[in-house]
Design an enzyme around this catalytic site. Structure first.
Site, PDB file in Angstrom:
ATOM      1  N   SER A   8       0.838  -1.208   0.000  1.00 19.04           N
ATOM      2  CA  SER A   8       0.000   0.000   0.000  1.00 19.04           C
ATOM      3  C   SER A   8       0.867   1.250   0.000  1.00 19.04           C
ATOM      4  CB  SER A   8      -0.903   0.001   1.235  1.00 19.04           C
ATOM      5  OG  SER A   8      -1.496   1.289   1.348  1.00 19.04           O
ATOM      6  N   HIS A  31      -1.154  -1.193  -4.180  1.00 16.36           N
ATOM      7  CA  HIS A  31      -2.447  -0.918  -3.548  1.00 16.36           C
ATOM      8  C   HIS A  31      -2.579   0.586  -3.341  1.00 16.36           C
ATOM      9  CE1 HIS A  31      -5.899  -2.134  -1.017  1.00 16.36           C
ATOM     10  NE2 HIS A  31      -5.531  -1.155  -0.204  1.00 16.36           N
ATOM     11  N   ASP A  33      -4.873   3.504  -1.891  1.00 15.55           N
ATOM     12  CA  ASP A  33      -5.970   3.795  -0.965  1.00 15.55           C
ATOM     13  C   ASP A  33      -6.553   5.169  -1.247  1.00 15.55           C
ATOM     14  OD1 ASP A  33      -6.114   1.479   0.817  1.00 15.55           O
ATOM     15  OD2 ASP A  33      -4.077   2.036   1.392  1.00 15.55           O
ATOM     16  N   MET A  35      -9.204   7.822  -0.254  1.00 13.71           N
ATOM     17  CA  MET A  35     -10.040   8.192   0.903  1.00 13.71           C
ATOM     18  C   MET A  35     -10.581   9.603   0.708  1.00 13.71           C
ATOM     19  SD  MET A  35      -7.755   6.830   4.071  1.00 13.71           S
ATOM     20  CE  MET A  35      -6.799   5.300   3.992  1.00 13.71           C
ATOM     21  N   HIS A  64      -8.373   0.796  -3.964  1.00 15.50           N
ATOM     22  CA  HIS A  64      -9.300   0.519  -2.861  1.00 15.50           C
ATOM     23  C   HIS A  64     -10.020   1.822  -2.531  1.00 15.50           C
ATOM     24  CE1 HIS A  64      -9.567  -0.532   1.747  1.00 15.50           C
ATOM     25  NE2 HIS A  64     -10.742  -0.513   1.177  1.00 15.50           N
ATOM     26  N   MET A  66     -12.212   3.992  -0.531  1.00 18.01           N
ATOM     27  CA  MET A  66     -12.872   4.229   0.754  1.00 18.01           C
ATOM     28  C   MET A  66     -13.569   5.580   0.650  1.00 18.01           C
ATOM     29  SD  MET A  66      -9.807   2.774   3.090  1.00 18.01           S
ATOM     30  CE  MET A  66      -8.701   2.959   1.696  1.00 18.01           C
ATOM     31  N   MET A 135     -11.424  -6.170   5.484  1.00 17.56           N
ATOM     32  CA  MET A 135     -10.613  -5.236   6.270  1.00 17.56           C
ATOM     33  C   MET A 135     -10.263  -5.881   7.614  1.00 17.56           C
ATOM     34  SD  MET A 135     -10.074  -2.553   4.445  1.00 17.56           S
ATOM     35  CE  MET A 135      -9.136  -1.746   5.758  1.00 17.56           C
ATOM     36  N   ASP A 173      -6.515  -6.632   4.396  1.00 11.77           N
ATOM     37  CA  ASP A 173      -5.927  -5.293   4.382  1.00 11.77           C
ATOM     38  C   ASP A 173      -6.027  -4.677   5.769  1.00 11.77           C
ATOM     39  OD1 ASP A 173      -5.071  -2.726   3.779  1.00 11.77           O
ATOM     40  OD2 ASP A 173      -6.813  -2.218   2.542  1.00 11.77           O
TER      41      ASP A 173
HETATM   42  C1  DX5 Z   1      -6.316   1.357   5.675  1.00 14.63           C
HETATM   43  C2  DX5 Z   1      -5.898   1.055   4.257  1.00 14.63           C
HETATM   44  C3  DX5 Z   1      -4.763   0.122   4.167  1.00 14.63           C
HETATM   45  C4  DX5 Z   1      -3.493   0.635   4.804  1.00 14.63           C
HETATM   46  C5  DX5 Z   1      -2.821  -0.528   5.422  1.00 14.63           C
HETATM   47  O1  DX5 Z   1      -7.554   1.943   5.694  1.00 14.63           O
HETATM   48  O2  DX5 Z   1      -6.958   0.511   3.509  1.00 14.63           O
HETATM   49  O3  DX5 Z   1      -4.515  -0.283   2.831  1.00 14.63           O
HETATM   50  O4  DX5 Z   1      -2.588   1.232   3.912  1.00 14.63           O
HETATM   51  O5  DX5 Z   1      -1.718  -0.093   6.144  1.00 14.63           O
HETATM   52  P1  DX5 Z   1      -0.977  -1.069   7.161  1.00 14.63           P
HETATM   53  O6  DX5 Z   1      -0.492  -2.234   6.354  1.00 14.63           O
HETATM   54  O7  DX5 Z   1       0.122  -0.232   7.716  1.00 14.63           O
HETATM   55  O8  DX5 Z   1      -1.999  -1.467   8.191  1.00 14.63           O
HETATM   56 ZN    ZN Z   2      -6.479  -0.410   1.519  1.00 13.51          ZN
END
Ligand code: DX5
Ligand code: ZN
Length: 217
Positions: A8, A31, A33, A35, A64, A66, A135, A173
């Site tokens: 990620s 990956h 993220d 948000m 991903h 969110m 998750m 994840d």
């Molecule tokens: C959290 C994200 C993850 C995050 C994971 O909401 O969706 O992808 O980057 O980070 P680690 O591996 O540090 O928990």
């Molecule tokens: Zn993620």
């Protein structure tokens, strides 16, 4: 299914994303993220960054989302060239339509569930998905502690996916590290997202090799 590792970039240096992608040539995916500060209490990046990243690396992008209203935004990520686009079950109002759109645009279609969301109500959607993302932390931030209470759900999801047949990947994840990845693999996960366990180390590529070795049985 062979083990896949999806580092990620949430834990990478956002000012040097092309270099950070190049630092993990052994990654199966990157990956990404996304948000929106509404679905989760954090704000990261969106379509323009994904479009630029697509040109900066040949590693496929695992987006991903969110975000609220993924039905409106998800197809654009597929159009931007993401290899996989995952929407949250808690946010999608028309998941079947959106998942079908993603596939028709040539992306793999993913459905994500928060730690507190049960898998069983979504069994009927398995024919529409290429990947389930479970998750293992509450979404929003990297570096959180792995939630062991999700492990029984991973097992149930593995069972449902196997019973369903087809080739649905099971991604975990959140809090996935060299210490927790074996538990996830034992429970049936086959795609592993890791942010801090890859990018907060001196050698991200070596961290990926180590995670892959631990998850391979
Ligand atoms: C959290 C994200 C993850 C995050 C994971 O909401 O969706 O992808 O980057 O980070 P680690 O591996 O540090 O928990
Ligand atoms: Zn993620």
């Amino acid at each position: 299914m062979a083990v896949q590792i999806s580092p990620s970039i949430l834990s990478a240096d956002f000012a040097r994303l092309a270099d950070e992608a190049a630092a993990v040539p052994n990654a199966d995916w990157l990956h990404v993220d996304v948000m929106d500060n509404h679905f989760v209490p954090n704000l990261t990046l969106g379509l323009p960054v994904v479009e630029s990243l697509r040109k900066a690396t040949s590693t496929p992008l695992d987006c991903h989302l969110m975000i609220e209203d993924p039905d409106r935004w998800a197809p654009a990520y597929a159009e931007a060239g993401a290899g996989s686009v995952t929407i949250h079950a808690e946010a999608a109002k028309a998941p079947i339509r959106t998942l079908r759109q993603l596939r028709s645009l040539g992306a793999r279609a993913g459905l994500a569930l928060n730690p507190g969301t049960a898998i069983e109500p979504y069994e009927g959607l398995l024919s529409e998905v290429d990947m389930l993302l479970l998750m293992t932390v509450e979404p929003g931030f990297g570096g959180q502690k792995f939630l062991d209470l999700v492990l029984p759900k991973i097992r149930r999801a593995r069972h449902l996916v196997d019973r369903h047949g087809g080739d649905i990947w099971l991604q975990v994840d959140g809090g996935v590290t060299a210490e927790t990845i074996e538990r996830c693999a034992d429970a049936g996960a086959d795609v592993f997202v890791a942010g801090s366990a890859v990018y907060d180390t001196p050698d991200p590529a070596a961290a990926i090799d180590n995670l892959r070795a631990k998850a391979t049985r």
